[in-house]
Design a protein around this motif. Structure first.
Motif, PDB file in Angstrom:
ATOM      1  N   ASN A   1       0.806  -1.225   0.000  1.00 31.46           N
ATOM      2  CA  ASN A   1       0.000   0.000   0.000  1.00 31.46           C
ATOM      3  C   ASN A   1       0.839   1.275   0.000  1.00 31.46           C
ATOM      4  N   ALA A   2       2.116   1.156   0.292  1.00 29.76           N
ATOM      5  CA  ALA A   2       2.975   2.338   0.363  1.00 29.76           C
ATOM      6  C   ALA A   2       3.317   2.853  -1.039  1.00 29.76           C
ATOM      7  N   LYS A   3       3.214   4.168  -1.232  1.00 28.98           N
ATOM      8  CA  LYS A   3       3.504   4.768  -2.532  1.00 28.98           C
ATOM      9  C   LYS A   3       4.925   5.317  -2.620  1.00 28.98           C
ATOM     10  N   ARG A   4       5.496   5.656  -1.459  1.00 33.05           N
ATOM     11  CA  ARG A   4       6.846   6.222  -1.454  1.00 33.05           C
ATOM     12  C   ARG A   4       7.663   5.520  -0.374  1.00 33.05           C
ATOM     13  N   MET A   5       8.651   4.711  -0.824  1.00 30.87           N
ATOM     14  CA  MET A   5       9.517   3.971   0.085  1.00 30.87           C
ATOM     15  C   MET A   5      10.979   4.228  -0.269  1.00 30.87           C
ATOM     16  N   TYR A   6      11.831   3.983   0.710  1.00 33.43           N
ATOM     17  CA  TYR A   6      13.261   4.272   0.557  1.00 33.43           C
ATOM     18  C   TYR A   6      14.015   3.373   1.525  1.00 33.43           C
ATOM     19  N   SER A   7      15.197   2.929   1.130  1.00 33.17           N
ATOM     20  CA  SER A   7      15.985   2.048   2.001  1.00 33.17           C
ATOM     21  C   SER A   7      17.420   2.545   2.078  1.00 33.17           C
ATOM     22  N   ILE A   8      17.963   2.574   3.295  1.00 32.66           N
ATOM     23  CA  ILE A   8      19.350   3.000   3.516  1.00 32.66           C
ATOM     24  C   ILE A   8      20.129   1.852   4.161  1.00 32.66           C
ATOM     25  N   ASP A   9      21.453   1.918   4.077  1.00 31.33           N
ATOM     26  CA  ASP A   9      22.261   0.824   4.615  1.00 31.33           C
ATOM     27  C   ASP A   9      22.826   1.134   6.000  1.00 31.33           C
ATOM     28  N   ASP A  10      22.373   2.215   6.621  1.00 23.72           N
ATOM     29  CA  ASP A  10      22.797   2.548   7.980  1.00 23.72           C
ATOM     30  C   ASP A  10      22.244   1.526   8.971  1.00 23.72           C
ATOM     31  N   VAL A  11      23.069   1.110   9.913  1.00 22.21           N
ATOM     32  CA  VAL A  11      22.618   0.215  10.985  1.00 22.21           C
ATOM     33  C   VAL A  11      22.026   1.074  12.103  1.00 22.21           C
ATOM     34  N   LEU A  12      20.704   0.971  12.283  1.00 21.61           N
ATOM     35  CA  LEU A  12      20.012   1.789  13.276  1.00 21.61           C
ATOM     36  C   LEU A  12      19.349   0.954  14.373  1.00 21.61           C
ATOM     37  N   TYR A  13      19.395  -0.353  14.233  1.00 20.57           N
ATOM     38  CA  TYR A  13      18.689  -1.234  15.183  1.00 20.57           C
ATOM     39  C   TYR A  13      19.603  -2.394  15.547  1.00 20.57           C
ATOM     40  N   TYR A  14      19.475  -2.878  16.782  1.00 23.13           N
ATOM     41  CA  TYR A  14      20.288  -3.994  17.259  1.00 23.13           C
ATOM     42  C   TYR A  14      19.372  -5.130  17.711  1.00 23.13           C
ATOM     43  N   TYR A  15      19.401  -6.197  16.932  1.00 19.00           N
ATOM     44  CA  TYR A  15      18.591  -7.380  17.219  1.00 19.00           C
ATOM     45  C   TYR A  15      19.428  -8.337  18.051  1.00 19.00           C
ATOM     46  N   VAL A  16      18.951  -8.654  19.245  1.00 16.10           N
ATOM     47  CA  VAL A  16      19.713  -9.473  20.184  1.00 16.10           C
ATOM     48  C   VAL A  16      19.227 -10.917  20.122  1.00 16.10           C
ATOM     49  N   TYR A  17      20.137 -11.828  19.859  1.00 19.29           N
ATOM     50  CA  TYR A  17      19.831 -13.262  19.780  1.00 19.29           C
ATOM     51  C   TYR A  17      19.103 -13.726  21.028  1.00 19.29           C
ATOM     52  N   ASN A  18      17.999 -14.451  20.816  1.00 18.00           N
ATOM     53  CA  ASN A  18      17.186 -14.970  21.911  1.00 18.00           C
ATOM     54  C   ASN A  18      17.263 -16.485  21.919  1.00 18.00           C
ATOM     55  N   PRO A  19      17.855 -17.103  22.948  1.00 12.57           N
ATOM     56  CA  PRO A  19      17.992 -18.566  22.970  1.00 12.57           C
ATOM     57  C   PRO A  19      16.669 -19.306  23.096  1.00 12.57           C
ATOM     58  N   ASN A  20      15.571 -18.576  23.358  1.00 12.04           N
ATOM     59  CA  ASN A  20      14.258 -19.216  23.453  1.00 12.04           C
ATOM     60  C   ASN A  20      13.445 -19.054  22.174  1.00 12.04           C
ATOM     61  N   SER A  21      14.115 -18.752  21.072  1.00 12.88           N
ATOM     62  CA  SER A  21      13.411 -18.500  19.818  1.00 12.88           C
ATOM     63  C   SER A  21      12.937 -19.793  19.168  1.00 12.88           C
ATOM     64  N   LEU A  22      12.212 -19.621  18.073  1.00  6.72           N
ATOM     65  CA  LEU A  22      11.612 -20.740  17.341  1.00  6.72           C
ATOM     66  C   LEU A  22      12.632 -21.772  16.892  1.00  6.72           C
ATOM     67  N   THR A  23      13.846 -21.344  16.627  1.00  2.41           N
ATOM     68  CA  THR A  23      14.832 -22.244  16.039  1.00  2.41           C
ATOM     69  C   THR A  23      15.507 -23.166  17.041  1.00  2.41           C
ATOM     70  N   GLN A  24      15.206 -22.999  18.329  1.00  2.20           N
ATOM     71  CA  GLN A  24      15.883 -23.814  19.324  1.00  2.20           C
ATOM     72  C   GLN A  24      15.177 -25.167  19.489  1.00  2.20           C
ATOM     73  N   THR A  25      15.677 -26.009  20.399  1.00  2.00           N
ATOM     74  CA  THR A  25      15.360 -27.428  20.349  1.00  2.00           C
ATOM     75  C   THR A  25      14.129 -27.884  21.133  1.00  2.00           C
ATOM     76  N   ASN A  26      13.611 -27.091  22.062  1.00  2.00           N
ATOM     77  CA  ASN A  26      12.477 -27.561  22.834  1.00  2.00           C
ATOM     78  C   ASN A  26      11.280 -27.829  21.934  1.00  2.00           C
ATOM     79  N   TYR A  27      10.563 -28.920  22.235  1.00  2.00           N
ATOM     80  CA  TYR A  27       9.396 -29.268  21.424  1.00  2.00           C
ATOM     81  C   TYR A  27       8.285 -28.237  21.619  1.00  2.00           C
ATOM     82  N   LYS A  28       7.709 -27.789  20.523  1.00  2.00           N
ATOM     83  CA  LYS A  28       6.636 -26.801  20.549  1.00  2.00           C
ATOM     84  C   LYS A  28       5.367 -27.458  20.013  1.00  2.00           C
ATOM     85  N   PRO A  29       4.422 -27.788  20.898  1.00  5.89           N
ATOM     86  CA  PRO A  29       3.259 -28.584  20.489  1.00  5.89           C
ATOM     87  C   PRO A  29       2.368 -27.934  19.441  1.00  5.89           C
TER      88      PRO A  29
END
Length: 335
Positions: free
Chosen positions: A199-227
């Motif tokens: 729906n956006a008519k005007r978009m733009y992308s820059i290569d500046d790093v502005l956000y820090y995503y911190v690895y979460n050991p409880n994320s979907l990719t880890q080993t505990n069974y998820k029913p």
């Protein structure tokens, strides 16, 4: 009354050790004309206490507690209180560059953007790795350009993950009634971003790093069974397929790309999850998964992407042909 330029919606759940760094990155933004909408999604630890302390410390923080209902409902609650011209979403586990709001708002205003996309750093064990979207950099593009990019991307995960990579004009969400789908328990950003980009008519992308995503050991990719993993992925599939149909993304290229995502990405999550089932990897259970309409659709349109690993191709072929025992061997012997 001071005009609010950026509304930061920060959602948190049971992550008190990381929340203080996250909130410090909000109140230390170099842009002063911000508001911080802090939503606690029913945390059961001392998160509530930390949130209240920060709300007393800085009157730009508006704190809301809700019963636990998932990230989608928490974000949707935050949208109701937005007063800013632009919105940025922030996960309580992560943190922002001090100039995220100032730099992104300045560019967005100068170019009259509906959406600005920027880079982020993936942080694990203190090591930061720069990551960027596949959007064209430093050039205006619109929803039609996005459709072409979506059609030709390796698969849509490289475009549709992570709402927090974007600064979005508030009017984009309100004019098109874009919210997070509360049916979704995983991959909640994917369908939301898809509607924003379409729906956006005007978009733009820059290569500046502005956000820090911190690895979460409880994320979907880890080993505990998820029913509920398979059910949640199936729900995500149906929601996204509905959006593809709503916006008439029916060309075969879209169907191929869509199918690649669920076979080369989601299927492998599901199969690895089954390794951790209490009774072990059961062919009878895998057969039920194979019979889902989601996979019938995907195999009807699937062509492997050029970068799909040979091992993944083999697992997908075995799954398609209901040869489940070799899959179990391959998964247990990953090396």
């Amino acid at each position: 009354m001071t005009k609010i330029k950026v509304s930061i919606i920060c959602i948190t759940y049971n992550a008190p050790k990381l929340l203080e760094r996250c909130l410090d990155s909000c109140i230390n933004q170099t842009l002063n004309e911000i508001e911080i909408i802090l939503v606690n999604d029913g945390s059961t630890d001392n998160t509530d206490e930390i949130c209240k302390q920060y709300a007393k410390k800085d009157n730009r923080i508006k704190y809301y507690y809700k019963e636990n209902g998932g990230a989608s409902s928490a974000m949707n609650l935050g949208y109701k209180y937005v007063k800013g011209e632009y919105i940025h979403m922030l996960d309580g586990d992560d943190y922002m560059s001090p100039d995220l709001c100032k730099k992104s708002y300045s560019i967005a205003k100068k170019l009259n953007l509906d959406l600005l996309n920027f880079g982020y750093a993936y942080e694990k064990n203190g090591i930061k790795e720069k990551r960027l979207s596949v959007f064209p950099k430093n050039t205006l593009f619109d929803n039609n350009d996005f459709i072409e990019l979506l059609k030709n991307s390796p698969y849509d995960s490289k475009l549709l993950w992570f709402t927090w990579m974007n600064l979005m004009k508030t009017e984009l969400l309100t004019d098109f009634n874009i919210v997070h789908d509360e049916e979704l328990a995983i991959g909640i950003d994917s369908s939301f971003n898809l509607e924003c980009y379409l729906n956006a008519k005007r978009m733009y992308s820059i290569d500046d790093v502005l956000y820090y995503y911190v690895y979460n050991p409880n994320s979907l990719t880890q080993t505990n069974y998820k029913p509920n993993l398979t059910k949640n992925i199936e729900t995500q599939f149906n929601v996204k397929l509905g959006l593809y149909k709503k916006y008439d993304l029916t060309d075969i290229d879209f169907k191929i790309d869509f199918s690649r995502y669920y076979l080369q990405h989601s299927l492998l999550f599901i199969l690895n999850n089954e390794l951790n089932y209490k009774e072990g990897f059961k062919s009878s259970r895998i057969n039920k998964i194979r019979s889902l309409s989601m996979f019938e659709y995907c195999f009807k349109h699937y062509k492997p992407s050029p970068d799909c690993p040979q091992r993944a191709k083999l697992i997908i072929w075995l799954f398609k042909n209901k040869l489940f025992l070799p899959i179990r061997y391959l998964l247990y012997n990953k090396q």
